[in-house]
Write a protein that holds these residues in place. Sequence first.
Motif, short mmCIF file in Angstrom:
data_model
loop_
_atom_site.label_atom_id
_atom_site.label_comp_id
_atom_site.label_asym_id
_atom_site.label_seq_id
_atom_site.Cartn_x
_atom_site.Cartn_y
_atom_site.Cartn_z
N THR A 55 -36.78 -12.79 -8.41
CA THR A 55 -37.86 -12.50 -7.54
C THR A 55 -37.22 -12.52 -6.23
O THR A 55 -37.16 -13.21 -5.41
N PHE A 56 -38.23 -11.76 -5.16
CA PHE A 56 -37.97 -11.26 -3.37
C PHE A 56 -38.90 -11.17 -2.71
O PHE A 56 -39.82 -10.31 -3.79
N SER A 57 -39.68 -12.07 -2.52
CA SER A 57 -41.30 -12.01 -1.63
C SER A 57 -40.97 -12.87 -0.04
O SER A 57 -40.56 -12.88 0.41
N THR A 58 -42.18 -11.92 0.97
CA THR A 58 -42.06 -11.78 2.00
C THR A 58 -43.18 -12.05 2.53
O THR A 58 -44.50 -12.07 1.74
N SER A 59 -43.55 -12.57 4.09
CA SER A 59 -44.71 -12.63 4.46
C SER A 59 -44.72 -12.99 6.20
O SER A 59 -43.47 -12.78 6.61
N MET A 60 -45.11 -12.04 7.16
CA MET A 60 -45.46 -12.25 8.83
C MET A 60 -45.34 -14.21 9.15
O MET A 60 -46.52 -13.78 8.90
N ALA A 61 -44.17 -14.09 9.62
CA ALA A 61 -44.47 -15.44 10.87
C ALA A 61 -43.63 -15.32 11.22
O ALA A 61 -42.50 -14.77 11.93
N ASN A 62 -43.71 -15.87 12.77
CA ASN A 62 -43.22 -16.09 13.48
C ASN A 62 -41.81 -17.99 13.27
O ASN A 62 -43.22 -18.10 13.50
N PHE A 63 -41.54 -17.90 13.10
CA PHE A 63 -40.53 -19.16 12.94
C PHE A 63 -40.40 -19.93 14.34
O PHE A 63 -40.52 -21.02 14.52
N LEU A 64 -40.59 -19.12 15.35
CA LEU A 64 -40.50 -20.23 16.45
C LEU A 64 -41.96 -20.91 16.88
O LEU A 64 -42.07 -22.11 17.51
#
Lengths: 285, 339
Positions: free
Chosen positions: A159-168
């Motif tokens: 499975t593959f999912s995404t989310s919008m995020a700034n890892f800084l």
Amino acid sequence: MSSLLASLAKSLRSQSQAAREFKWMQQHISQHKHSPDIIHEYVRRRTAGEPLQYILGTQPFGPLNLLARPPVLIPRPETEHWVCKLAESFTPTAQKPISLLDLGTGSGCIPLLLCNLWPQGSVKAHAVDISPHALKLATDNAQLCGMQSSQQDHQTQNTFSTSMANFLAETFPDTATRSNAPFDIITSNPPYIPWNEYLELPRSVQDFEDPRALFGGPSGFNFYHAIARLISKEDILKPSGIVVLEVGHDQAKKVESLMLETGRFRRTEIWSDPWEKQRTVVAHM
Amino acid sequence: MSTPEDIVRLKQLKESELLDEAWTHWKANREQLDETVALLEDPDPTMRSLAVEEIDSLSTNLAELVQTTIPALLVPPSKTSHLGALMELKSGVGGSEASLFLAELLRMYQRLANNSRWHASVVGKNDLENGGIKDAVVEFKGEGAYDSLRWESGVHRVQRVPATETSGRTHTSTVAIVVLPLIEETDSQQDELFNMEDVKLEVMRARGAGGQHVNKTESAVRLTHIPSGVTVSMQDERSQHQNRRRAFQVLRSRLMDLKLTREMEERRSTRRNLVKGADRSEKIRTYNFAQDRVTDHRIGLTMKNLTSVMEGDGIELFIDALKQDNAESAMEAMLEESD
């Protein structure tokens, strides 16, 4: 025809590279049944510096043929090489599936190739990116690769999912990422080009690809510091987890130190790419 | 339980079944002939004339068995009959005229493949602007493709007035063809051809800083088989993955070809006479448009009506004749060895 090829050769400064790219353009046109005249448009765009991958809309990556769309970073052969090597270095199973986090996923190339190369049902991948263009492209690529989204919770599929995020950001991990943690593997090809090198980039990179996928801060190490902070947190990596990071041509030693300084890892490795540059830092807990 | 020796013996029996059948057939015919000859002395004239007719047909049968059926069965069965073929065509002397002829030869082989029910696919090709082809690599998949096409290796020569030639002078141009056995990835024989540790895989050209700094397509690969020194470069595809697969396929074909050539050399050295045909720089065939003929120099066969070769199925006659010639020399070699 010959004048098109000549202007392409002049712009690419290589007769043979021009001949190959011209052939690939022609193949693309006949495969998609475009009007033959569009070759003029393609050559004009290419000589203006646009990457071939954006013109043709794809980039092969391992056995996959991924979509490429501006301004999302085009998958590189160096990345292709280390991801294939990682896939061969061990094989998860459907009996004992693993979870994976890809930081700054861009086209989604890293998790999607791993999902393709590893057995079905053996990996649950989550990818984050700050760019909506990247997330849209990664989602389209996942669909193209026949991936399931994890919401459907298929036990037998990867499975593959995404989310919008700034890892800084201090607030990272975001809710979606946290709900998938802890991870067995964290991968990343973060922006790593320092300021002075950024100014020297070829036009086809500097003018067309997203600076947010390339520029790694004044010294090029901003994102590695952020990753070191992230993995120092409890509950992000599993006890036997690994972190696999692509690095710039002269950054491997420094990134390796940054990882070791977290005190989280037992040992580290540095993998070279096929062009003999130290390209990947692998840290084992 | 059958032992490996049993299996070998059973296989031998199975393989000689047809020969045994032909031999039994020949013996029966022969006995019948002896009996019929006696009837020639019969007092009844009707009986005598029947006997003459019978003898006639029996003699024809016997001749057929001795001259065609049995020799065909005695030639050892081909070990390569299951293999497909990988054909490389390169235009030689004659510039653009050679590349135009190459395009015509390519069409001829594609038509042959179609008639022979092989699957032909062009896996690499460099077109020229005049409609010609500088070089091409074609895969032929199907039973017997290699056994038929292997005799096409060598230099093909065309003699004609090029369409572009205004003074009407006849030009001579050449196309060099190399046909290699095609080993499929699933073929069990491939394992014996090389060890993965003996193959060095390299990427082509320098890439500067590489990685995010460069987005130029870099998909060319080169394989080197260290023990034999065979190298294969592949750069036709945008996908390095595909270039690598292709390169390994060509490597397997080259190594199989080396193996077959070595086996042929070994057999040849045990024989007094030389088997013709392994030299790929040799001119093997001439296509003469002015005289409307095609000549194969190895077997001295000339066919009038060049169009039937280039546009029809005349090429099959050459291929059959070459196969026949090969079978005959194999028979001769066998007879010599048994001396």
